[in-house]
Design a protein around this motif. Structure first.
Motif, PDB file in Angstrom:
ATOM      1  N   TYR A 109       6.323  10.428   1.249  1.00  0.00           N
ATOM      2  CA  TYR A 109       7.620   9.747   1.269  1.00  0.00           C
ATOM      3  C   TYR A 109       7.943   9.169   2.642  1.00  0.00           C
TER       4      TYR A 109
ATOM      5  N   GLN B 225       5.975   8.447   5.214  1.00  0.00           N
ATOM      6  CA  GLN B 225       5.045   7.374   5.588  1.00  0.00           C
ATOM      7  C   GLN B 225       5.351   6.091   4.808  1.00  0.00           C
ATOM      8  N   ASP B 226       5.650   6.249   3.536  1.00  0.00           N
ATOM      9  CA  ASP B 226       5.923   5.075   2.714  1.00  0.00           C
ATOM     10  C   ASP B 226       7.250   4.413   3.087  1.00  0.00           C
ATOM     11  N   CYS B 227       8.259   5.210   3.450  1.00  0.00           N
ATOM     12  CA  CYS B 227       9.516   4.621   3.939  1.00  0.00           C
ATOM     13  C   CYS B 227       9.259   3.836   5.219  1.00  0.00           C
TER      14      CYS B 227
ATOM     15  N   VAL C 133       8.598   3.067  -0.523  1.00  0.00           N
ATOM     16  CA  VAL C 133       8.300   1.785   0.139  1.00  0.00           C
ATOM     17  C   VAL C 133       9.477   0.828  -0.046  1.00  0.00           C
TER      18      VAL C 133
ATOM     19  N   ALA D  45       6.465   2.479   6.120  1.00  0.00           N
ATOM     20  CA  ALA D  45       5.707   1.273   5.746  1.00  0.00           C
ATOM     21  C   ALA D  45       6.657   0.213   5.210  1.00  0.00           C
ATOM     22  N   GLY D  46       7.589   0.596   4.355  1.00  0.00           N
ATOM     23  CA  GLY D  46       8.558  -0.351   3.806  1.00  0.00           C
ATOM     24  C   GLY D  46       9.386  -1.005   4.894  1.00  0.00           C
TER      25      GLY D  46
ATOM     26  N   LYS E 284       0.869  -1.176   0.000  1.00  0.00           N
ATOM     27  CA  LYS E 284       0.000   0.000   0.000  1.00  0.00           C
ATOM     28  C   LYS E 284       0.904   1.224   0.000  1.00  0.00           C
ATOM     29  N   ARG E 285       0.562   2.207  -0.796  1.00  0.00           N
ATOM     30  CA  ARG E 285       1.362   3.433  -0.907  1.00  0.00           C
ATOM     31  C   ARG E 285       0.482   4.627  -0.578  1.00  0.00           C
ATOM     32  N   SER E 286       0.997   5.496   0.256  1.00  0.00           N
ATOM     33  CA  SER E 286       0.230   6.693   0.636  1.00  0.00           C
ATOM     34  C   SER E 286       0.559   7.878  -0.268  1.00  0.00           C
TER      35      SER E 286
ATOM     36  N   ASP F   8      10.599   3.181  -5.188  1.00  0.00           N
ATOM     37  CA  ASP F   8      10.113   4.387  -4.533  1.00  0.00           C
ATOM     38  C   ASP F   8      10.292   4.233  -3.034  1.00  0.00           C
TER      39      ASP F   8
END
Length: 89
Positions: free
Chosen positions: A32, A34-36, A75, A38-39, A27-29, A73
């Motif tokens: 940057y 937040q996605d890092c 994530v 998440a990853g 899932k991608r927001s 990217d």
């Protein structure tokens, strides 16, 4: 359903005769940071599963799916940064 399919960043392709695990469907927001984060969390999930099942081949499946996905990217950056930190710890 295989245990890999139960991780939060995976999916299931039910379009064929038999369902298949999609090892990388994060899932991608679009944010940057937040996605890092998440990853990083995705890697921690995967590491826990690999340890529980004593099966490092899950990592190969996820990395292969990342490459096939063709996206590098936040994530993926967070995921690999967390992996690198664990490798050198």
């Amino acid at each position: 359903m295989p245990k890999l399919a139960k991780l939060s960043f995976t999916g299931v392709d039910s379009s064929g005769e038999y369902p298949k695990v999609v090892p990388w469907q994060p899932k991608r927001s679009g944010d940057y940071s937040q996605d890092c984060a998440a990853g990083r969390a995705y890697y921690a999930e995967l590491l826990d599963l690999m340890r529980q099942e004593n099966n490092p081949t899950f990592l190969c499946r996820v990395l292969s799916a990342q490459v096939k996905g063709g996206v590098w990217d936040a994530v993926e950056i967070g995921f690999t940064q967390a992996m690198a930190e664990r490798l050198v710890a």
